[in-house]
Structures are given as structure tokens and as C-alpha cells.
Motif scaffolding. Sequence first.
Motif, PDB file in Angstrom:
ATOM      1  N   LYS A  66       0.833  -1.199   0.000  1.00 39.36           N
ATOM      2  CA  LYS A  66       0.000   0.000   0.000  1.00 39.36           C
ATOM      3  C   LYS A  66       0.872   1.256   0.000  1.00 39.36           C
ATOM      4  O   LYS A  66       0.618   2.202  -0.753  1.00 39.36           O
ATOM      5  N   LEU A  67       1.923   1.248   0.810  1.00 42.72           N
ATOM      6  CA  LEU A  67       2.844   2.384   0.862  1.00 42.72           C
ATOM      7  C   LEU A  67       3.538   2.570  -0.484  1.00 42.72           C
ATOM      8  O   LEU A  67       3.708   3.701  -0.947  1.00 42.72           O
ATOM      9  N   LYS A  68       3.912   1.468  -1.115  1.00 42.72           N
ATOM     10  CA  LYS A  68       4.579   1.530  -2.419  1.00 42.72           C
ATOM     11  C   LYS A  68       3.663   2.180  -3.455  1.00 42.72           C
ATOM     12  O   LYS A  68       4.099   3.021  -4.245  1.00 42.72           O
ATOM     13  N   ASN A  69       2.386   1.806  -3.449  1.00 37.52           N
ATOM     14  CA  ASN A  69       1.429   2.382  -4.398  1.00 37.52           C
ATOM     15  C   ASN A  69       1.168   3.856  -4.114  1.00 37.52           C
ATOM     16  O   ASN A  69       1.003   4.648  -5.032  1.00 37.52           O
ATOM     17  N   GLU A  70       1.123   4.230  -2.840  1.00 38.32           N
ATOM     18  CA  GLU A  70       0.880   5.624  -2.471  1.00 38.32           C
ATOM     19  C   GLU A  70       2.041   6.519  -2.890  1.00 38.32           C
ATOM     20  O   GLU A  70       1.835   7.651  -3.306  1.00 38.32           O
ATOM     21  N   LYS A  71       3.242   6.014  -2.761  1.00 42.13           N
ATOM     22  CA  LYS A  71       4.440   6.826  -3.000  1.00 42.13           C
ATOM     23  C   LYS A  71       5.115   6.487  -4.330  1.00 42.13           C
ATOM     24  O   LYS A  71       6.313   6.659  -4.489  1.00 42.13           O
ATOM     25  N   LYS A  72       4.344   6.001  -5.281  1.00 40.60           N
ATOM     26  CA  LYS A  72       4.893   5.596  -6.573  1.00 40.60           C
ATOM     27  C   LYS A  72       5.608   6.756  -7.266  1.00 40.60           C
ATOM     28  O   LYS A  72       6.684   6.587  -7.827  1.00 40.60           O
ATOM     29  N   ASP A  73       5.009   7.956  -7.216  1.00 38.45           N
ATOM     30  CA  ASP A  73       5.626   9.103  -7.873  1.00 38.45           C
ATOM     31  C   ASP A  73       6.942   9.488  -7.199  1.00 38.45           C
ATOM     32  O   ASP A  73       7.898   9.887  -7.871  1.00 38.45           O
ATOM     33  N   MET A  74       7.021   9.336  -5.889  1.00 37.44           N
ATOM     34  CA  MET A  74       8.263   9.630  -5.168  1.00 37.44           C
ATOM     35  C   MET A  74       9.370   8.668  -5.603  1.00 37.44           C
ATOM     36  O   MET A  74      10.514   9.076  -5.819  1.00 37.44           O
ATOM     37  N   LEU A  75       9.031   7.401  -5.766  1.00 35.73           N
ATOM     38  CA  LEU A  75      10.001   6.403  -6.195  1.00 35.73           C
ATOM     39  C   LEU A  75      10.474   6.672  -7.619  1.00 35.73           C
ATOM     40  O   LEU A  75      11.672   6.561  -7.918  1.00 35.73           O
ATOM     41  N   GLU A  76       9.554   7.040  -8.505  1.00 30.12           N
ATOM     42  CA  GLU A  76       9.930   7.337  -9.889  1.00 30.12           C
ATOM     43  C   GLU A  76      10.832   8.556  -9.963  1.00 30.12           C
ATOM     44  O   GLU A  76      11.780   8.589 -10.737  1.00 30.12           O
ATOM     45  N   ALA A  78      12.880   9.603  -7.614  1.00 30.00           N
ATOM     46  CA  ALA A  78      14.181   9.207  -7.089  1.00 30.00           C
ATOM     47  C   ALA A  78      14.982   8.429  -8.135  1.00 30.00           C
ATOM     48  O   ALA A  78      16.191   8.623  -8.284  1.00 30.00           O
ATOM     49  N   LYS A  79      14.305   7.553  -8.884  1.00 30.88           N
ATOM     50  CA  LYS A  79      14.978   6.812  -9.955  1.00 30.88           C
ATOM     51  C   LYS A  79      15.487   7.761 -11.031  1.00 30.88           C
ATOM     52  O   LYS A  79      16.597   7.608 -11.539  1.00 30.88           O
ATOM     53  N   ARG A  80      14.655   8.755 -11.382  1.00 35.84           N
ATOM     54  CA  ARG A  80      15.051   9.720 -12.402  1.00 35.84           C
ATOM     55  C   ARG A  80      16.272  10.510 -11.957  1.00 35.84           C
ATOM     56  O   ARG A  80      17.224  10.700 -12.713  1.00 35.84           O
ATOM     57  N   LYS A  81      16.281  10.961 -10.699  1.00 40.09           N
ATOM     58  CA  LYS A  81      17.421  11.708 -10.165  1.00 40.09           C
ATOM     59  C   LYS A  81      18.685  10.863 -10.160  1.00 40.09           C
ATOM     60  O   LYS A  81      19.766  11.334 -10.497  1.00 40.09           O
ATOM     61  N   LYS A  82      18.534   9.600  -9.788  1.00 38.67           N
ATOM     62  CA  LYS A  82      19.678   8.692  -9.758  1.00 38.67           C
ATOM     63  C   LYS A  82      20.254   8.498 -11.155  1.00 38.67           C
ATOM     64  O   LYS A  82      21.476   8.489 -11.341  1.00 38.67           O
ATOM     65  N   MET A  83      19.376   8.376 -12.154  1.00 37.32           N
ATOM     66  CA  MET A  83      19.838   8.220 -13.532  1.00 37.32           C
ATOM     67  C   MET A  83      20.584   9.466 -14.002  1.00 37.32           C
ATOM     68  O   MET A  83      21.617   9.369 -14.673  1.00 37.32           O
TER      69      MET A  83
END
Length: 114
Positions: A66-76, A78-83
Motif C-alpha cells: 500500500k505504501l509503495k502504491n501511495e508513493k509511486k511518484d516519489m520512487l519514480e 528518485a529513480k530519475r534523479k539517480k539516472m
Amino acid sequence: MDAIVRRPYYHFENPNRVNNEKEGRGFSLGEISKAGLTKSEIRVLNVRVDIRRKSVYDSNVEALKKLKNEKKDMLEEAKRKKMEENKKKAEKRKNKSSKSGKHSDNVKSSETKA
């Protein structure tokens, strides 16, 4: 932004009391992997991990999903920044290696002139 700290529940049995759930210190590694999260995603979400726990409870796995689905945009994000950071590092390495190649050319050209 406030830190998101999730604390899981674990079940315990005490013969003198009714079965209860108790607040834990962190999610187990098994719960994290069952929820489909990686270590880097856990760091981004600021979720506590208790490496000593071996148990896997479905309620905690569902909470992580549930937390993963709620914060999906935050994870994306972070991935973009890392790239982007990785691209910048690669460019710096490329520039550094090309500069060292120019230096060796200058040395050769000065030797031929003399």
C-alpha cells in the motif's frame, strides 16, 4: 518534508494474556522482498528495517504494498534523479579521460619540435 517512518506489527503469544499485536522496530527483509521492494526503494521511503526479524506477516506485506502504491511518484522521481547523477558521473569520467589523452599529445608534439 517529514520523514515517513512506518513501524510494523508482530504477533506474540503470552499464556497469561490475550493474543495481541505489538508494535515492532522495523519490517523484516522477507516482508520487504515479498512486497516487491528493493533496498534503494526502502531508503527512499524512509522505512525502518529490522534485520534480526525472520518472520513474514501478511498484514505487514500488505502495508508495504500500500505504501509503495501511495508513493509511486516519489520512487519514480528518485529513480530519475539517480539516472541523471549517473549520467553526470559518466560524463565527468569521459571528460577526465579525454583530458589526459590531450596532455600526452602535447608532450609528444613538444618532443618533435625540439
